[in-house]
Motif scaffolding. Structure first.
Motif, PDB file in Angstrom:
ATOM      1  N   GLY A  27       7.553 -34.335  -0.065  1.00  0.00           N
ATOM      2  CA  GLY A  27       7.433 -35.924   0.367  1.00  0.00           C
ATOM      3  C   GLY A  27       6.040 -36.199   1.133  1.00  0.00           C
ATOM      4  O   GLY A  27       5.454 -35.296   1.882  1.00  0.00           O
ATOM      5  N   ALA A  28       5.457 -37.290   0.825  1.00  0.00           N
ATOM      6  CA  ALA A  28       4.215 -37.730   1.319  1.00  0.00           C
ATOM      7  C   ALA A  28       4.103 -38.780   2.273  1.00  0.00           C
ATOM      8  O   ALA A  28       3.247 -39.521   2.349  1.00  0.00           O
ATOM      9  CB  ALA A  28       3.335 -37.977   0.128  1.00  0.00           C
ATOM     10  N   LYS A  79       1.613 -36.321   6.581  1.00  0.00           N
ATOM     11  CA  LYS A  79       0.012 -36.393   6.548  1.00  0.00           C
ATOM     12  C   LYS A  79      -0.603 -36.588   7.986  1.00  0.00           C
ATOM     13  O   LYS A  79      -1.532 -35.850   8.270  1.00  0.00           O
ATOM     14  CB  LYS A  79      -0.370 -37.854   5.548  1.00  0.00           C
ATOM     15  N   SER A 101       5.092 -34.854  -4.346  1.00  0.00           N
ATOM     16  CA  SER A 101       5.093 -36.542  -4.240  1.00  0.00           C
ATOM     17  C   SER A 101       5.673 -37.287  -5.397  1.00  0.00           C
ATOM     18  O   SER A 101       5.103 -36.965  -6.305  1.00  0.00           O
ATOM     19  CB  SER A 101       3.896 -37.107  -3.619  1.00  0.00           C
ATOM     20  N   ARG A 102       6.584 -38.148  -5.121  1.00  0.00           N
ATOM     21  CA  ARG A 102       7.033 -38.895  -6.567  1.00  0.00           C
ATOM     22  C   ARG A 102       6.014 -40.098  -6.713  1.00  0.00           C
ATOM     23  O   ARG A 102       5.997 -40.654  -7.622  1.00  0.00           O
ATOM     24  CB  ARG A 102       8.230 -39.509  -6.057  1.00  0.00           C
ATOM     25  N   SER A 103       5.087 -40.409  -5.824  1.00  0.00           N
ATOM     26  CA  SER A 103       4.204 -41.647  -5.797  1.00  0.00           C
ATOM     27  C   SER A 103       2.873 -41.130  -6.537  1.00  0.00           C
ATOM     28  O   SER A 103       1.918 -41.850  -6.903  1.00  0.00           O
ATOM     29  CB  SER A 103       3.727 -41.834  -4.426  1.00  0.00           C
ATOM     30  N   GLU A 133       0.716 -38.911  -5.905  1.00  0.00           N
ATOM     31  CA  GLU A 133      -0.559 -38.675  -4.907  1.00  0.00           C
ATOM     32  C   GLU A 133      -0.590 -37.225  -4.635  1.00  0.00           C
ATOM     33  O   GLU A 133      -1.327 -36.854  -3.858  1.00  0.00           O
ATOM     34  CB  GLU A 133      -0.662 -39.377  -3.707  1.00  0.00           C
ATOM     35  N   ALA A 134       0.081 -36.423  -5.034  1.00  0.00           N
ATOM     36  CA  ALA A 134       0.352 -35.029  -4.335  1.00  0.00           C
ATOM     37  C   ALA A 134      -0.713 -34.221  -4.683  1.00  0.00           C
ATOM     38  O   ALA A 134      -1.393 -33.486  -3.899  1.00  0.00           O
ATOM     39  CB  ALA A 134       1.647 -34.427  -5.417  1.00  0.00           C
ATOM     40  N   ASP A 194       4.629 -33.343  -8.895  1.00  0.00           N
ATOM     41  CA  ASP A 194       5.093 -34.970  -8.991  1.00  0.00           C
ATOM     42  C   ASP A 194       6.462 -34.871  -8.895  1.00  0.00           C
ATOM     43  O   ASP A 194       7.007 -36.134  -8.941  1.00  0.00           O
ATOM     44  CB  ASP A 194       4.435 -35.334 -10.421  1.00  0.00           C
ATOM     45  N   TYR A 240      10.104 -33.266  -6.467  1.00  0.00           N
ATOM     46  CA  TYR A 240      10.680 -32.565  -5.686  1.00  0.00           C
ATOM     47  C   TYR A 240      11.374 -31.248  -6.003  1.00  0.00           C
ATOM     48  O   TYR A 240      11.101 -30.101  -5.568  1.00  0.00           O
ATOM     49  CB  TYR A 240      11.694 -33.144  -4.862  1.00  0.00           C
ATOM     50  N   VAL A 288      11.376 -37.125   4.130  1.00  0.00           N
ATOM     51  CA  VAL A 288      11.852 -38.178   2.989  1.00  0.00           C
ATOM     52  C   VAL A 288      12.794 -39.362   3.838  1.00  0.00           C
ATOM     53  O   VAL A 288      13.028 -39.031   4.877  1.00  0.00           O
ATOM     54  CB  VAL A 288      12.669 -37.728   1.806  1.00  0.00           C
TER      55      VAL A 288
END
Length: 319
Positions: free
Chosen positions: A7-8, A13, A32-34, A36-37, A51, A53, A69
């Motif tokens: 998770g991001a 971060k 990251s599911r957004s 941006e990984a 992209d 998990y 998360v």
């Protein structure tokens, strides 16, 4: 020990990835599911960006995962990580019901992996020093403890802390520190508890809560937490001969990692300063216990008591 970040979230971060790097831990992947990984991986020098998990959990190069998360899906991904054979450092609160925590711990035991709830504050040396001072009788016999954690943020913008179904609310977010530290410092669990809260009509969550506790050892405690008050993160322990104040109890990292202990007793006032990088110390303790074949049982007990108490307090408010 090779790490993956599941998770991001900002906490990953801003705090945990840098702490892992300061601890010379090897981070091999982030998911990251957004989408941006890859960008985050490049920013922090992480080899792989996923992209999904599930892809990270299937990576044989990952030994342990950090899970930041949202609160309401901790159980899902802790169990998935355990089944994938990964050791787990999971953000607090571990889960939103004690039953979920028990199921998570059982799955970790079943798959022979370690689990730790990421209450980073407890790894700063100032708290062990407070316990030493209490045992040495520096403030006489302890009578009660007060803990407070509050801050303000813009409630007109999207914020997961305002989403009830995702474990939002001041008690879940910051009040949990006061409860956890009270049980930790006084080495006792509550037998009675009362709560008063301000419930925000828009979001259905507590933005301020006040809690009174009676502990098994007869000591009393008061805890307050809020999204509607200036920044405070401290506790005080009151005794028959004096008091101990810890003004940077939960976020000494915002005070250049300097913990401060103020002792006031019959001899006057003294101040001690203890330095410690609590996020780094948490990571190092996690790896050290696993590598040495130790146990997190004491940490698990605090996790269970804390979640059980928060769950019960919210039920008092019919939340």
């Amino acid at each position: 020990m090779r790490w993956g970040i599941l998770g991001a979230a900002n906490i990953a971060k801003k705090a945990l990835i840098p702490a892992l790097q300061r601890a010379n831990a090897e981070i091999v992947a982030i998911a990251s599911r957004s989408g941006e990984a890859s960008q985050i991986a490049e920013e922090f020098g992480i080899t792989k960006g996923y992209d999904a998990y599930e892809e990270l959990l299937a990576d044989p190069d990952v030994d342990a995962v950090y899970i930041p998360v949202p609160n309401h899906v901790h159980k899902e991904w802790v169990i998935a990580a355990a089944q994938a054979g990964k050791h787990i450092l999971c953000e607090k609160p571990a889960a939103l019901t004690v039953q979920d925590v028990e199921e998570m711990l059982e799955e970790c035991r079943r798959n022979n992996v370690y689990f730790l709830e990421a209450f980073m504050y407890q790894f700063h040396p100032q708290h062990e020093r407070v316990k030493e001072l209490i045992i040495a009788g520096e403030i006489g016999e302890v009578q009660y403890m007060r803990a407070t954690f509050s801050f303000m943020f813009d409630k007109t913008k999207d914020n997961i802390r305002l989403e009830k179904e995702k474990g939002g609310g001041a008690l879940w977010d910051v009040g949990c520190y006061g409860l956890h530290s009270t049980m930790n410092i006084l080495d006792s669990q509550p037998t009675e508890a009362q709560i008063m809260s301000h419930i925000d009509e828009r979001f259905g969550i507590d933005t301020t809560s006040l809690i009174n506790l009676t502990l098994e050892n007869g000591k009393l405690a008061q805890i307050d937490c809020s999204f509607n008050a200036p920044v405070r993160n401290e506790y005080q322990v009151m005794g028959t001969k004096g008091k101990i104040t810890v003004p940077h109890a939960y976020r000494p990292d915002n005070n250049n990692h300097r913990g401060v202990i103020i002792i006031e007793n019959e001899d006057g006032q003294q101040e001690e300063v203890l330095e410690g990088d609590q996020y780094k110390l948490q990571v190092e303790a996690f790896m050290r216990i696993i590598e040495n074949g130790g146990t997190f049982d004491d940490f698990h007990e605090l996790t269970l008591h804390n979640v059980r108490m928060i769950e019960a307090l919210y039920k008092q408010q019919n939340m």
